[in-house]
Each structure stands twice: as structure tokens, then as C-alpha cells.
Design an enzyme around this catalytic site. Structure first.
Site, PDB file in Angstrom:
ATOM      1  N   LYS A 105      -2.591  -1.080  16.812  1.00  0.00           N
ATOM      2  CA  LYS A 105      -3.204  -0.129  15.874  1.00  0.00           C
ATOM      3  C   LYS A 105      -4.145   0.836  16.623  1.00  0.00           C
ATOM      4  O   LYS A 105      -4.313   1.986  16.200  1.00  0.00           O
ATOM      5  CB  LYS A 105      -3.936  -0.873  14.758  1.00  0.00           C
ATOM      6  CG  LYS A 105      -2.986  -1.586  13.780  1.00  0.00           C
ATOM      7  CD  LYS A 105      -2.110  -0.601  13.003  1.00  0.00           C
ATOM      8  CE  LYS A 105      -1.375  -1.236  11.834  1.00  0.00           C
ATOM      9  NZ  LYS A 105      -0.579  -0.271  11.070  1.00  0.00           N
TER      10      LYS A 105
ATOM     11  N   ILE B  20       0.828  -1.206   0.000  1.00  0.00           N
ATOM     12  CA  ILE B  20       0.000   0.000   0.000  1.00  0.00           C
ATOM     13  C   ILE B  20       0.865   1.259   0.000  1.00  0.00           C
ATOM     14  O   ILE B  20       0.533   2.259  -0.644  1.00  0.00           O
ATOM     15  CB  ILE B  20      -0.932  -0.026   1.243  1.00  0.00           C
ATOM     16  CG1 ILE B  20      -1.934  -1.193   1.115  1.00  0.00           C
ATOM     17  CG2 ILE B  20      -1.674   1.298   1.408  1.00  0.00           C
ATOM     18  CD1 ILE B  20      -2.694  -1.511   2.395  1.00  0.00           C
TER      19      ILE B  20
ATOM     20  N   THR C  25      -1.262  -7.778  -0.139  1.00  0.00           N
ATOM     21  CA  THR C  25       0.088  -7.210  -0.108  1.00  0.00           C
ATOM     22  C   THR C  25       1.091  -8.245   0.411  1.00  0.00           C
ATOM     23  O   THR C  25       0.695  -9.293   0.916  1.00  0.00           O
ATOM     24  CB  THR C  25       0.118  -6.001   0.846  1.00  0.00           C
ATOM     25  OG1 THR C  25      -0.199  -6.483   2.153  1.00  0.00           O
ATOM     26  CG2 THR C  25      -0.881  -4.933   0.433  1.00  0.00           C
TER      27      THR C  25
ATOM     28  N   TYR D 169      -1.898  -7.106  17.273  1.00  0.00           N
ATOM     29  CA  TYR D 169      -1.910  -6.265  16.064  1.00  0.00           C
ATOM     30  C   TYR D 169      -2.990  -5.186  16.222  1.00  0.00           C
ATOM     31  O   TYR D 169      -2.722  -3.988  16.075  1.00  0.00           O
ATOM     32  CB  TYR D 169      -2.180  -7.143  14.831  1.00  0.00           C
ATOM     33  CG  TYR D 169      -2.233  -6.359  13.531  1.00  0.00           C
ATOM     34  CD1 TYR D 169      -1.064  -6.023  12.847  1.00  0.00           C
ATOM     35  CD2 TYR D 169      -3.452  -5.949  12.981  1.00  0.00           C
ATOM     36  CE1 TYR D 169      -1.111  -5.304  11.650  1.00  0.00           C
ATOM     37  CE2 TYR D 169      -3.503  -5.233  11.799  1.00  0.00           C
ATOM     38  CZ  TYR D 169      -2.329  -4.906  11.139  1.00  0.00           C
ATOM     39  OH  TYR D 169      -2.382  -4.188   9.964  1.00  0.00           O
TER      40      TYR D 169
HETATM   41  N1  LIG Z   1      -2.827  -4.960   3.555  1.00  0.00           N
HETATM   42  C1  LIG Z   1      -3.972  -4.752   4.193  1.00  0.00           C
HETATM   43  O1  LIG Z   1      -4.997  -5.363   3.881  1.00  0.00           O
HETATM   44  C2  LIG Z   1      -4.038  -3.734   5.305  1.00  0.00           C
HETATM   45  C3  LIG Z   1      -5.280  -3.515   5.915  1.00  0.00           C
HETATM   46  C4  LIG Z   1      -5.362  -2.563   6.928  1.00  0.00           C
HETATM   47  C5  LIG Z   1      -4.216  -1.873   7.313  1.00  0.00           C
HETATM   48  N2  LIG Z   1      -3.015  -2.121   6.718  1.00  0.00           N
HETATM   49  C6  LIG Z   1      -1.854  -1.329   7.142  1.00  0.00           C
HETATM   50  O2  LIG Z   1      -1.377  -0.640   5.998  1.00  0.00           O
HETATM   51  C7  LIG Z   1       0.054  -0.463   6.090  1.00  0.00           C
HETATM   52  C8  LIG Z   1       0.713  -1.018   4.852  1.00  0.00           C
HETATM   53  O3  LIG Z   1       0.381  -2.399   4.793  1.00  0.00           O
HETATM   54  P1  LIG Z   1       0.860  -3.358   3.621  1.00  0.00           P
HETATM   55  O4  LIG Z   1      -0.058  -4.527   3.655  1.00  0.00           O
HETATM   56  O5  LIG Z   1       1.072  -2.595   2.387  1.00  0.00           O
HETATM   57  O6  LIG Z   1       2.284  -3.824   4.230  1.00  0.00           O
HETATM   58  P2  LIG Z   1       3.448  -4.616   3.495  1.00  0.00           P
HETATM   59  O7  LIG Z   1       2.917  -5.260   2.286  1.00  0.00           O
HETATM   60  O8  LIG Z   1       4.117  -5.498   4.481  1.00  0.00           O
HETATM   61  O9  LIG Z   1       4.449  -3.435   3.128  1.00  0.00           O
HETATM   62  C9  LIG Z   1       5.613  -3.732   2.469  1.00  0.00           C
HETATM   63  C10 LIG Z   1       6.522  -2.529   2.526  1.00  0.00           C
HETATM   64  O10 LIG Z   1       6.936  -2.258   3.883  1.00  0.00           O
HETATM   65  C11 LIG Z   1       8.387  -2.291   3.924  1.00  0.00           C
HETATM   66  N3  LIG Z   1       8.812  -2.670   5.272  1.00  0.00           N
HETATM   67  C12 LIG Z   1       8.455  -3.774   5.982  1.00  0.00           C
HETATM   68  N4  LIG Z   1       9.062  -3.747   7.200  1.00  0.00           N
HETATM   69  C13 LIG Z   1       9.796  -2.604   7.247  1.00  0.00           C
HETATM   70  C14 LIG Z   1      10.650  -2.019   8.227  1.00  0.00           C
HETATM   71  N5  LIG Z   1      10.862  -2.595   9.416  1.00  0.00           N
HETATM   72  N6  LIG Z   1      11.243  -0.833   7.939  1.00  0.00           N
HETATM   73  C15 LIG Z   1      11.048  -0.230   6.726  1.00  0.00           C
HETATM   74  N7  LIG Z   1      10.266  -0.741   5.761  1.00  0.00           N
HETATM   75  C16 LIG Z   1       9.646  -1.915   6.022  1.00  0.00           C
HETATM   76  C17 LIG Z   1       8.744  -3.262   2.823  1.00  0.00           C
HETATM   77  O11 LIG Z   1      10.107  -3.126   2.453  1.00  0.00           O
HETATM   78  P3  LIG Z   1      10.866  -4.423   1.817  1.00  0.00           P
HETATM   79  O12 LIG Z   1      10.098  -4.829   0.589  1.00  0.00           O
HETATM   80  O13 LIG Z   1      12.236  -3.934   1.541  1.00  0.00           O
HETATM   81  O14 LIG Z   1      10.811  -5.493   2.880  1.00  0.00           O
HETATM   82  C18 LIG Z   1       7.792  -2.769   1.742  1.00  0.00           C
HETATM   83  O15 LIG Z   1       8.196  -1.521   1.241  1.00  0.00           O
HETATM   84  C19 LIG Z   1       0.464  -1.162   7.387  1.00  0.00           C
HETATM   85  O16 LIG Z   1       0.542  -0.213   8.423  1.00  0.00           O
HETATM   86  C20 LIG Z   1      -0.672  -2.150   7.645  1.00  0.00           C
HETATM   87  O17 LIG Z   1      -0.769  -2.468   9.002  1.00  0.00           O
HETATM   88  C21 LIG Z   1      -2.906  -3.033   5.716  1.00  0.00           C
END
Ligand SMILES: NC(=O)c1ccc[n+]([C@@H]2O[C@H](COP(=O)([O-])OP(=O)(O)OC[C@H]3O[C@@H](n4cnc5c(N)ncnc54)[C@H](OP(=O)(O)O)[C@@H]3O)[C@@H](O)[C@H]2O)c1
Length: 299
Positions: A174, A20, A206, A170
Site C-alpha cells: 500500500k 467499499i 467487508t 500488505y
Molecule cells: N475494509 C477495510 O477496512 C479497508 C481499510 C483500508 C483500506 N481498504 C482498501 O479498500 C479497498 C476495498 O477494500 P474492501 O475491504 O472493500 O475489499 P473487499 O471486501 O475484498 O472487496 C470485494 C470486492 O473486490 C472484488 N475483487 C476481489 N478480488 C478481485 C480481483 N482479483 N479482481 C477483481 N475484483 C476483485 C470482489 O469481487 P467478487 O465478490 O466477485 O469476489 C468484490 O467486488 C482495498 O484496496 C482495501 O485494501 C479497506
């Protein structure tokens, strides 16, 4: 602010090299902002930055490898941003993690608390001098899961309860993101010109979700979890532009000019903060722990 006004603006998106966060960065870069994306892996970061430059039609997108669950990682990231730019208009604290078992960072901090609560607190404070140099800087923090449950001030780092029937750390962290952001908005009110808000992104298929182990689901959902992960999520949750909508909105919309301490849902609607996030005792406990763990950054 119009798109052409934003040509001089600068944004930092943590976790902006995937998921995201990358679509959030794409939206901001297309809108004319210079964007720094921070992620863990340098090669994934370089590829993401190239992809974002291509779709933005300008070359002002850079990737910086930084682990934002670590204090030294955040210090290096803040120094890198300050070395490149003399102001920061948007800070999107997007990184989220969801390890199935309790993990502690090398700084000794529980990992979800570190990513979801301590990182937004610390990065905002480290970058405050740059944020204050922008005309009206915005901090955007992300919530997720099912926030709004109680904040257990005696167990902020999930030592007693981590996964459970109705409780997950989690969701707990949040909700703390929301409480910390309310307190942050209060601290920034007045002199700084910086606002801080919380958004709920839309669900997205993701990297984080793709590797979620079945045991991370509440027991009741476990029988259907494989179907959800392998079939339903890829079919219906692959459009991450929709998932990034609320972050881009909170970072750029004129509707939020000067607005601070609010919660915006995945359809970009303002929603009430949950009562637990507004509780002064909970806010203070979360804030104090962040300030202590960040080494007295709260000023
Ligand atoms: N996905 C959903 O359905 C959903 C729903 C509600 C809320 N959220 C929230 O939305 C946000 C984004 O979620 P997402 O699903 O897109 O997450 P994600 O897929 O895990 O995000 C991946 C990105 O985060 C980076 N990353 C992971 N750990 C890191 C760290 N310790 N330091 C710096 N960069 C780091 C990764 O870098 P690398 O590729 O280099 O590892 C990549 O750029 C989060 O806060 C999540 O809790 C997500």
C-alpha cells in the site's frame, strides 16, 4: 462539476461488486455517472449491478467479470470498457487482497503487488486513450493498512518478508501504491489532462476483513483479533458509505479539479505523502518493475 454535468460521465470501479468499491460505485451512479463495476464472480456482479441500478434510479450500471490481478483479465476489462464507451472520466482502482500466506498469480507476480500496485499501473495505461478523451479524467488509487513504512527496493514482491512483528507486506504494497501514484501523476502531468491521486478509505466490515485469518494479525493483536472480527467490526464498521467517502470525493469533488499526486485521508482531508512514497529511488524501482511486468506499457 455539478451532478447534472456528470450525466454523460463514465466511471470504472474495480472491486465495485462488493465491499467499499460497491458503495463507491453507488455514490458515483447516484451522482449521475454511467458506471462499470468489475469483480470476480459473474453472479455476484449481476446482483450488485441490479442493486446499484435500483438505488441510482437509472440503468447505466453494468458489471464485468474480470480478475485484475491478471494481465489478460485487465486487457479484457479494458477492451470491454472501450467497446461500451468512447471515454472514461473516472477510474477507481479499488481492488485489495490480503492473503495470509504469500501467493503468486498465474502471471508469476506476488498477489498483493499485483492487486495494489501493478493493477492500477496497468489499467491506467491500458485505459489512457479513453481517459484522455474525457475533459478532465481522474484516477483514484486506494491505500490501506498502515502505509508509510520504508519501501524495500530489494524485496518489492515480499519474497524475504511477508508477515512480521512490525512489518506486513500488505502495508508495504500500500505504500508502493502511493509511490507508484506519485510517479504516475508526474508521467500524466501536462499533456494528458488526467490526474491521479491516492485515498485512504474508512475502515469497513467487508468481505476481505470478514475472512481475515487470525495469523494475518501481528502477534501482539492475535489474542483480541477474534473479538475484533466477530463483535467490534460488525457493530462499528458496517456503514460502508462512510468507508467509500474518500473515493467518491477524489473522483468528483471540485476541490480536486486539476490536482494530482496528492493523498486524501478517510475524512477527505489532504495529507502529506509519506517520505518513503516520495523517495525518487523507491518510485523508480516500483515503476520499473510495473513497466517490466506489464510488458513495457509505460511508454
Ligand atoms: N475494509 C477495510 O477496512 C479497508 C481499510 C483500508 C483500506 N481498504 C482498501 O479498500 C479497498 C476495498 O477494500 P474492501 O475491504 O472493500 O475489499 P473487499 O471486501 O475484498 O472487496 C470485494 C470486492 O473486490 C472484488 N475483487 C476481489 N478480488 C478481485 C480481483 N482479483 N479482481 C477483481 N475484483 C476483485 C470482489 O469481487 P467478487 O465478490 O466477485 O469476489 C468484490 O467486488 C482495498 O484496496 C482495501 O485494501 C479497506
Amino acid at each position: 462539476m455539478t451532478s447534472s454535468d456528470r450525466n454523460g460521465s463514465v466511471a470504472l470501479v474495480t472491486g465495485g461488486t462488493g465491499g467499499i468499491g460497491m458503495e463507491t460505485a453507488r455514490g458515483l451512479a447516484r451522482d449521475g455517472a454511467s458506471v462499470i463495476v468489475a469483480g470476480l464472480d459473474p453472479e455476484r456482479g449481476a446482483r450488485a449491478a441490479q442493486d446499484l441500478r435500483n438505488s441510482a434510479g437509472h440503468d447505466r450500471v453494468h458489471a464485468v467479470p474480470a480478475d485484475v490481478t491478471r494481465l489478460d483479465g485487465m486487457r479484457r476489462l479494458a477492451a470491454e470498457v472501450a467497446g461500451r464507451y468512447d471515454r472514461l472520466d473516472v477510474l477507481v482502482n479499488n481492488v485489495g487482497v490480503n492473503p495470509p500466506e504469500r501467493q503468486v498469480t498465474a502471471d508469476g507476480v506476488e498477489k498483493m503487488f499485483a492487486a495494489h500496485v501493478l493493477a492500477p499501473f496497468t489499467l491506467t495505461h491500458l485505459l489512457l486513450p479513453l481517459l484522455q478523451r474525457a475533459p478532465a479524467a481522474r484516477v483514484v488509487n486506494l491505500t490501506g493498512g498502515i502505509p508509510g513504512g520504508p519501501i524495500d527496493t530489494g524485496d518489492l514482491q515480499g519474497e524475504r518478508r511477508y508477515l512480521g512483528w512490525t512489518f506486513s507486506h500488505y502495508n508495504h504494497t500500500k505504500t508502493m501504491t502511493m509511490a507508484m501514484t506519485c510517479r504516475l501523476a508526474e508521467a500524466l502531468r501536462g499533456s494528458s489532462g488526467v490526474t491521479a491521486n491516492v485515498v485512504y478509505p474508512g475502515h469497513g466490515h467487508t468481505p476481505m476483513n470478514r475472512v481475515t485469518p487470525i495469523r494475518a494479525f501481528p502477534i501482539l493483536y492475535r489474542p483480541v483479533a477474534p473479538l475484533v472480527l466477530k463483535v467490534v467490526a460488525p457493530l462499528f464498521l458496517s456503514d460502508l458509505t462512510r468507508s467509500a467517502r474518500s473515493s467518491v470525493y477524489a473522483a468528483t469533488s471540485a476541490e480536486l479539479d486539476g490536482v494530482s499526486g496528492v493523498y486524501v485521508d478517510d475524512r477527505c482531508r489532504r495529507k502529506p505523502m509519506p517520505a518513503s512514497a516520495l523517495d525518487p529511488g523507491a518510485q523508480e524501482a516500483v515503476w520499473e518493475l510495473c513497466a517490466r511486468l506489464a510488458g513495457g506499457l509505460s511508454g
